[in-house]
Design an enzyme around this catalytic site. Structure first.
Site, mmCIF file in Angstrom:
data_model
loop_
_atom_site.group_PDB
_atom_site.id
_atom_site.type_symbol
_atom_site.label_atom_id
_atom_site.label_comp_id
_atom_site.label_asym_id
_atom_site.label_seq_id
_atom_site.Cartn_x
_atom_site.Cartn_y
_atom_site.Cartn_z
ATOM 1 N N GLU A 85 12.493 26.448 -35.996
ATOM 2 C CA GLU A 85 13.576 26.022 -36.735
ATOM 3 C C GLU A 85 13.766 26.602 -38.129
ATOM 4 O O GLU A 85 12.909 26.927 -38.636
ATOM 5 C CB GLU A 85 13.481 24.525 -36.638
ATOM 6 C CG GLU A 85 12.583 23.859 -37.274
ATOM 7 C CD GLU A 85 12.408 22.514 -37.041
ATOM 8 O OE1 GLU A 85 11.988 22.078 -35.821
ATOM 9 O OE2 GLU A 85 12.966 21.651 -38.000
ATOM 10 N N CYS A 98 16.091 28.318 -45.186
ATOM 11 C CA CYS A 98 14.585 27.987 -45.059
ATOM 12 C C CYS A 98 14.217 28.520 -43.768
ATOM 13 O O CYS A 98 14.887 28.278 -42.447
ATOM 14 C CB CYS A 98 14.443 26.580 -45.180
ATOM 15 S SG CYS A 98 12.928 25.897 -44.638
ATOM 16 N N CYS A 105 1.758 24.784 -36.719
ATOM 17 C CA CYS A 105 0.867 24.961 -37.776
ATOM 18 C C CYS A 105 -0.471 24.387 -37.726
ATOM 19 O O CYS A 105 -0.558 23.190 -37.036
ATOM 20 C CB CYS A 105 1.781 24.298 -39.088
ATOM 21 S SG CYS A 105 0.753 24.457 -40.654
ATOM 22 N N CYS A 109 -1.144 18.288 -41.868
ATOM 23 C CA CYS A 109 -0.844 17.610 -43.103
ATOM 24 C C CYS A 109 -0.154 16.279 -42.629
ATOM 25 O O CYS A 109 0.537 16.440 -41.466
ATOM 26 C CB CYS A 109 0.216 18.274 -44.222
ATOM 27 S SG CYS A 109 -0.332 19.724 -44.715
ATOM 28 N N CYS A 112 3.775 15.633 -42.073
ATOM 29 C CA CYS A 112 4.486 16.891 -41.385
ATOM 30 C C CYS A 112 4.584 16.790 -39.713
ATOM 31 O O CYS A 112 3.591 16.767 -39.211
ATOM 32 C CB CYS A 112 4.028 17.845 -42.121
ATOM 33 S SG CYS A 112 4.755 19.550 -41.238
ATOM 34 N N SER A 212 2.654 22.827 -52.355
ATOM 35 C CA SER A 212 2.564 21.492 -51.663
ATOM 36 C C SER A 212 1.581 20.774 -52.393
ATOM 37 O O SER A 212 0.410 20.724 -51.722
ATOM 38 C CB SER A 212 2.887 21.285 -50.149
ATOM 39 O OG SER A 212 3.584 22.316 -49.457
ATOM 40 N N CYS A 331 10.874 19.227 -41.957
ATOM 41 C CA CYS A 331 10.333 20.449 -40.988
ATOM 42 C C CYS A 331 9.474 20.025 -39.555
ATOM 43 O O CYS A 331 8.762 19.147 -39.738
ATOM 44 C CB CYS A 331 9.505 21.431 -41.862
ATOM 45 S SG CYS A 331 7.886 21.288 -41.992
HETATM 46 S S1 SF4 Z 1 3.489 20.805 -44.612
HETATM 47 FE FE1 SF4 Z 1 3.254 22.901 -44.263
HETATM 48 S S2 SF4 Z 1 1.163 23.427 -44.286
HETATM 49 FE FE2 SF4 Z 1 1.248 21.460 -44.179
HETATM 50 S S3 SF4 Z 1 1.357 20.911 -41.721
HETATM 51 FE FE3 SF4 Z 1 3.448 21.089 -42.344
HETATM 52 S S4 SF4 Z 1 3.985 23.445 -42.329
HETATM 53 FE FE4 SF4 Z 1 1.786 22.995 -42.110
#
Ligand code: SF4
Length: 343
Positions: A85, A98, A105, A109, A112, A212, A331
């Site tokens: 996306e 973005c 990933c 995290c 996320c 981050s 995200c």
């Molecule tokens: S915040 Fe960024 S690095 Fe952390 S899990 Fe999500 S996409 Fe991956």
């Protein structure tokens, strides 16, 4: 390999290797930068070598959602059925896209949604570029007319976990003969893969580095970001200082405010101890709701209070605007919904 992985010079060499004159390489390059499908390219001979036809990009906009605040969320589909996306935010000064750098990933995290199914695969440089080209066309632009002004590498994926492809993408998207987006208008967001921050500086890149951070001490950071078991905050900040010395670019720190975890006075003081005097800025971010996660965010008022505390302690801080909340702004949220069959 897809053709959008190649620079103009590489494309010309490639077509010559296929027995065609170099100008066919330029024609392909122009068609790809206008985000045309192969069927829409009318100035190429009918009997193009099969290898060229097969490596012509087939990525496309799979779905598009427009928010009440005009933020647009895109889902991009690739040949192999994978989907990532991107989010387009429009401001007075231009359009910021973005984009994603990986399918999924592996960083894990806790706040996320992109990491819920782990890392599926890296995106190639040409697949990252494809996201920019498709949206540029969607905005009425083409290879010669660029509508997108700024890029943020902050969609799904950890850019520094896909270093070679991401840096190739940065070269392609900032090339004069391509979209010519200055690296000063590109932000790269990382959870802090320390050795690759040094590498990025040493390799001569000058994008804005966004970290981050999301915690003011290692103990707290380890609770929400597994990468914190590998690198301490001090190691990350040392790498940022090196990046600043090499590039002169101020570093941005992202700080998602998590209720009861990182929103106390002592957290603000710890941040001040870490960052006072270092040319940096802190974005305090209200946590987007992620249905699959149980962490509670702080509301906007609390974010403003926290940012004020940081300013009083001598730091530069603002609260980030949340955009596109009604269309799954965080995200990974939208992709997860669509993959889960939710409309
Ligand atoms: S915040 Fe960024 S690095 Fe952390 S899990 Fe999500 S996409 Fe991956």
């Amino acid at each position: 390999m897809i053709l959008s992985d190649l620079s103009l010079a590489q494309m010309q060499d490639y077509v010559k290797g296929q027995g065609l004159p170099a100008f066919r390489g330029k024609q392909l390059f122009d068609a790809i930068y206008s985000a045309k499908s192969f069927d829409e390219v009318t100035n190429l001979p009918k009997n193009m070598p099969q290898e060229i036809v097969e490596s012509y990009p087939k990525y496309k906009i799979y779905r598009k959602y427009v928010s009440k605040d005009d933020t647009i969320k895109y889902l991009f589909a690739f040949d192999d059925g994978n989907i990532v996306e991107g989010v387009l935010m429009s401001y007075k000064y231009g359009h910021t896209l973005c984009l994603s750098t990986q399918v999924g990933c592996r960083m894990g995290c806790k706040f996320c949604a992109s990491t819920l199914h782990g890392l599926v695969r890296n995106l190639s440089a040409g697949e990252m570029l494809g996201q920019v080209l498709l949206v540029n066309r969607d905005l009425g632009g083409n290879g010669k007319e660029r509508k997108i002004t700024n890029l943020v590498l902050m969609g799904s994926g950890e850019p520094l976990d896909n270093y070679d492809n991401v840096t190739t993408f940065l070269k392609l998207v900032s090339a004069k003969e391509g979209l010519n987006i200055s690296q000063r208008n590109i932000s790269l967001s990382t959870c802090g893969i320390v050795e690759n921050i040094y590498r990025l500086a040493d390799d001569g890149f000058s994008v804005t580095l966004t970290i981050s951070l999301h915690a003011s001490n290692d103990l707290s950071r380890r609770k929400s970001m597994p990468i914190a078991n590998k690198y301490s905050i001090k190691e990350i900040i040392d790498a940022c200082k090196y990046y600043f010395e090499k590039t002169g670019r101020r570093i941005i720190f992202e700080y998602v405010l998590i209720s009861g975890e990182n929103d106390k006075d002592e957290n603000a003081q710890e941040l001040a101890y870490l960052l006072r005097g270092f040319p940096s800025h802190i974005n305090v971010i209200p946590l987007n709701k992620v249905a699959e996660r149980s962490i509670k965010g702080d509301n906007r008022e609390k974010c403003y209070e926290f940012a004020k505390k940081l300013e009083k302690l001598g730091l530069s801080a603002t609260v980030r605007r949340t955009m596109g909340e009604d269309i799954g702004g965080a995200c990974g949220q939208l992709r997860n919904k669509v993959l889960g069959g939710e409309k």
